[in-house]
Write a protein that holds these residues in place. Sequence first.
Motif, PDB file in Angstrom:
ATOM      1  N   GLY A   1       0.810  -1.213   0.000  1.00 36.56           N
ATOM      2  CA  GLY A   1       0.000   0.000   0.000  1.00 36.56           C
ATOM      3  C   GLY A   1       0.843   1.262   0.000  1.00 36.56           C
ATOM      4  N   HIS A   2       1.919   1.255   0.762  1.00 34.04           N
ATOM      5  CA  HIS A   2       2.831   2.415   0.811  1.00 34.04           C
ATOM      6  C   HIS A   2       3.375   2.727  -0.580  1.00 34.04           C
ATOM      7  CE1 HIS A   2       5.969   5.076   2.398  1.00 34.04           C
ATOM      8  NE2 HIS A   2       6.803   4.438   1.585  1.00 34.04           N
ATOM      9  N   VAL A   3       3.709   1.683  -1.338  1.00 36.68           N
ATOM     10  CA  VAL A   3       4.271   1.865  -2.677  1.00 36.68           C
ATOM     11  C   VAL A   3       3.202   2.354  -3.651  1.00 36.68           C
ATOM     12  CG1 VAL A   3       5.333   0.666  -4.642  1.00 36.68           C
ATOM     13  CG2 VAL A   3       6.105   0.169  -2.304  1.00 36.68           C
ATOM     14  N   VAL A   4       2.092   1.644  -3.748  1.00 34.77           N
ATOM     15  CA  VAL A   4       1.107   1.960  -4.783  1.00 34.77           C
ATOM     16  C   VAL A   4       0.325   3.238  -4.490  1.00 34.77           C
ATOM     17  CG1 VAL A   4       0.932  -0.431  -5.560  1.00 34.77           C
ATOM     18  CG2 VAL A   4      -0.685   0.423  -3.864  1.00 34.77           C
ATOM     19  N   GLN A   5       0.132   3.585  -3.221  1.00 30.78           N
ATOM     20  CA  GLN A   5      -0.565   4.834  -2.908  1.00 30.78           C
ATOM     21  C   GLN A   5       0.204   6.055  -3.394  1.00 30.78           C
ATOM     22  OE1 GLN A   5      -1.349   4.703   1.314  1.00 30.78           O
ATOM     23  NE2 GLN A   5      -2.975   3.193   1.078  1.00 30.78           N
ATOM     24  N   ARG A   6       1.493   5.919  -3.548  1.00 31.63           N
ATOM     25  CA  ARG A   6       2.312   7.027  -4.039  1.00 31.63           C
ATOM     26  C   ARG A   6       2.476   6.988  -5.561  1.00 31.63           C
ATOM     27  NH1 ARG A   6       2.935   5.928   0.863  1.00 31.63           N
ATOM     28  NH2 ARG A   6       3.581   7.416   2.425  1.00 31.63           N
ATOM     29  N   GLY A   7       1.870   5.993  -6.177  1.00 28.50           N
ATOM     30  CA  GLY A   7       1.956   5.878  -7.624  1.00 28.50           C
ATOM     31  C   GLY A   7       3.254   5.250  -8.099  1.00 28.50           C
ATOM     32  N   TRP A   8       3.967   4.601  -7.199  1.00 22.63           N
ATOM     33  CA  TRP A   8       5.221   3.958  -7.561  1.00 22.63           C
ATOM     34  C   TRP A   8       4.931   2.544  -8.056  1.00 22.63           C
ATOM     35  CZ3 TRP A   8       7.588   5.406  -2.184  1.00 22.63           C
ATOM     36  CH2 TRP A   8       7.807   6.791  -2.133  1.00 22.63           C
ATOM     37  N   PRO A   9       5.807   1.974  -8.867  1.00 18.64           N
ATOM     38  CA  PRO A   9       5.518   0.665  -9.458  1.00 18.64           C
ATOM     39  C   PRO A   9       5.737  -0.509  -8.496  1.00 18.64           C
ATOM     40  CG  PRO A   9       7.611   1.494 -10.259  1.00 18.64           C
ATOM     41  CD  PRO A   9       7.011   2.588  -9.423  1.00 18.64           C
ATOM     42  N   PHE A  10       4.821  -1.453  -8.545  1.00 14.95           N
ATOM     43  CA  PHE A  10       4.921  -2.741  -7.848  1.00 14.95           C
ATOM     44  C   PHE A  10       4.447  -3.781  -8.847  1.00 14.95           C
ATOM     45  CE2 PHE A  10       4.434  -6.240  -5.127  1.00 14.95           C
ATOM     46  CZ  PHE A  10       4.982  -5.972  -3.889  1.00 14.95           C
ATOM     47  N   LEU A  11       5.355  -4.578  -9.360  1.00 13.37           N
ATOM     48  CA  LEU A  11       5.052  -5.540 -10.413  1.00 13.37           C
ATOM     49  C   LEU A  11       5.075  -6.960  -9.876  1.00 13.37           C
ATOM     50  CD1 LEU A  11       7.431  -4.096 -13.162  1.00 13.37           C
ATOM     51  CD2 LEU A  11       5.069  -3.432 -12.666  1.00 13.37           C
ATOM     52  N   VAL A  12       4.195  -7.794 -10.413  1.00 13.01           N
ATOM     53  CA  VAL A  12       4.135  -9.204 -10.052  1.00 13.01           C
ATOM     54  C   VAL A  12       4.159 -10.009 -11.350  1.00 13.01           C
ATOM     55  CG1 VAL A  12       2.758 -11.012  -8.957  1.00 13.01           C
ATOM     56  CG2 VAL A  12       2.848  -8.733  -7.931  1.00 13.01           C
ATOM     57  N   ALA A  13       5.029 -11.023 -11.409  1.00 15.61           N
ATOM     58  CA  ALA A  13       5.123 -11.880 -12.597  1.00 15.61           C
ATOM     59  C   ALA A  13       4.348 -13.168 -12.367  1.00 15.61           C
ATOM     60  CB  ALA A  13       6.581 -12.205 -12.900  1.00 15.61           C
ATOM     61  N   SER A  14       3.482 -13.488 -13.328  1.00 11.55           N
ATOM     62  CA  SER A  14       2.709 -14.727 -13.321  1.00 11.55           C
ATOM     63  C   SER A  14       2.706 -15.303 -14.727  1.00 11.55           C
ATOM     64  CB  SER A  14       1.257 -14.467 -12.896  1.00 11.55           C
ATOM     65  OG  SER A  14       1.193 -14.033 -11.570  1.00 11.55           O
ATOM     66  N   PRO A  15       2.652 -16.626 -14.853  1.00 10.55           N
ATOM     67  CA  PRO A  15       2.553 -17.196 -16.208  1.00 10.55           C
ATOM     68  C   PRO A  15       1.179 -16.898 -16.801  1.00 10.55           C
ATOM     69  CG  PRO A  15       2.463 -18.935 -14.541  1.00 10.55           C
ATOM     70  CD  PRO A  15       2.720 -17.644 -13.815  1.00 10.55           C
ATOM     71  N   ALA A  16       1.138 -16.744 -18.113  1.00  9.07           N
ATOM     72  CA  ALA A  16      -0.121 -16.397 -18.788  1.00  9.07           C
ATOM     73  C   ALA A  16      -1.202 -17.439 -18.557  1.00  9.07           C
ATOM     74  CB  ALA A  16       0.129 -16.214 -20.283  1.00  9.07           C
ATOM     75  N   ASP A  17      -0.813 -18.685 -18.378  1.00  6.98           N
ATOM     76  CA  ASP A  17      -1.811 -19.753 -18.228  1.00  6.98           C
ATOM     77  C   ASP A  17      -2.215 -20.012 -16.772  1.00  6.98           C
ATOM     78  OD1 ASP A  17       0.590 -20.844 -17.436  1.00  6.98           O
ATOM     79  OD2 ASP A  17       0.279 -22.760 -18.450  1.00  6.98           O
ATOM     80  N   ASN A  18      -1.651 -19.246 -15.833  1.00 10.11           N
ATOM     81  CA  ASN A  18      -1.994 -19.443 -14.417  1.00 10.11           C
ATOM     82  C   ASN A  18      -1.716 -18.160 -13.641  1.00 10.11           C
ATOM     83  OD1 ASN A  18      -2.472 -20.284 -11.832  1.00 10.11           O
ATOM     84  ND2 ASN A  18      -0.973 -21.939 -11.829  1.00 10.11           N
ATOM     85  N   LEU A  19      -2.621 -17.207 -13.745  1.00  8.97           N
ATOM     86  CA  LEU A  19      -2.407 -15.897 -13.134  1.00  8.97           C
ATOM     87  C   LEU A  19      -2.408 -15.940 -11.613  1.00  8.97           C
ATOM     88  CD1 LEU A  19      -4.466 -13.624 -15.551  1.00  8.97           C
ATOM     89  CD2 LEU A  19      -2.003 -14.084 -15.537  1.00  8.97           C
ATOM     90  N   SER A  20      -2.823 -17.053 -11.027  1.00  9.61           N
ATOM     91  CA  SER A  20      -2.802 -17.150  -9.569  1.00  9.61           C
ATOM     92  C   SER A  20      -1.423 -17.582  -9.055  1.00  9.61           C
ATOM     93  CB  SER A  20      -3.874 -18.116  -9.071  1.00  9.61           C
ATOM     94  OG  SER A  20      -3.589 -19.431  -9.519  1.00  9.61           O
ATOM     95  N   ARG A  21      -0.554 -17.992  -9.936  1.00  7.56           N
ATOM     96  CA  ARG A  21       0.810 -18.395  -9.554  1.00  7.56           C
ATOM     97  C   ARG A  21       1.735 -17.190  -9.659  1.00  7.56           C
ATOM     98  NH1 ARG A  21       5.118 -21.437 -12.909  1.00  7.56           N
ATOM     99  NH2 ARG A  21       6.709 -21.749 -11.318  1.00  7.56           N
ATOM    100  N   VAL A  22       2.425 -16.868  -8.596  1.00  5.02           N
ATOM    101  CA  VAL A  22       3.349 -15.736  -8.590  1.00  5.02           C
ATOM    102  C   VAL A  22       4.767 -16.277  -8.731  1.00  5.02           C
ATOM    103  CG1 VAL A  22       4.220 -13.781  -7.257  1.00  5.02           C
ATOM    104  CG2 VAL A  22       1.786 -14.333  -7.217  1.00  5.02           C
ATOM    105  N   MET A  23       5.461 -15.823  -9.759  1.00  4.94           N
ATOM    106  CA  MET A  23       6.828 -16.265 -10.024  1.00  4.94           C
ATOM    107  C   MET A  23       7.862 -15.308  -9.443  1.00  4.94           C
ATOM    108  SD  MET A  23       6.070 -17.685 -13.912  1.00  4.94           S
ATOM    109  CE  MET A  23       7.198 -16.568 -14.588  1.00  4.94           C
ATOM    110  N   GLY A  24       7.436 -14.101  -9.135  1.00  6.78           N
ATOM    111  CA  GLY A  24       8.341 -13.112  -8.575  1.00  6.78           C
ATOM    112  C   GLY A  24       7.664 -11.761  -8.496  1.00  6.78           C
TER     113      GLY A  24
END
Length: 161
Positions: free
Chosen positions: A32-55
């Motif tokens: 929340g601290h990051v995104v409330q300021r408009g700063w980037p927070f990225l999450v990588a997931s495979p296209a075939d399984n968006l519930s899996r977080v790779m990083g």
Amino acid sequence: MVQLIYAHHVLTGTGTFEIEPPSLDEIGARWGHVVQRGWPFLVASPADNLSRVMGFAYATQYRDRAAYAKTFEVSIYSAPTTMRQGVGALLLRNLLGTLQTDGVREALAFIGDSYNAASIGLHAKLGFRHVGTLTNVGEKFGRLLDVVVMQRSIPPLGSST
């Protein structure tokens, strides 16, 4: 999943100097601290399984002063099952692109442990250069640890450099 990935790194590695994994609520507050300021927070997931977080990766303003508004610190963490498979590079490349779009001028990486060859190599591969080492500033797992400082200039959008 972000909390589980980070907890793994806290408990097994020296890339972060935290000793106890933060709770899910604490990770949520940090997000929340990051995104409330408009700063980037990225999450990588495979296209075939968006519930899996790779990083995940995020960037925060280096210091909370107006003079640092165009200088950001980057952080990247890969899931243990996806390490050394290009997820970190993908995340860092996209993070740098987002920072460029946002008009950021400099990106900094503070890499825990001068023996963290994977992280140092990843940052070097994407244009970061070594600008210093803070020696023996951390202690974890009974070892004194350095912090490697790396920096990368980000050219303005539309520039040829």
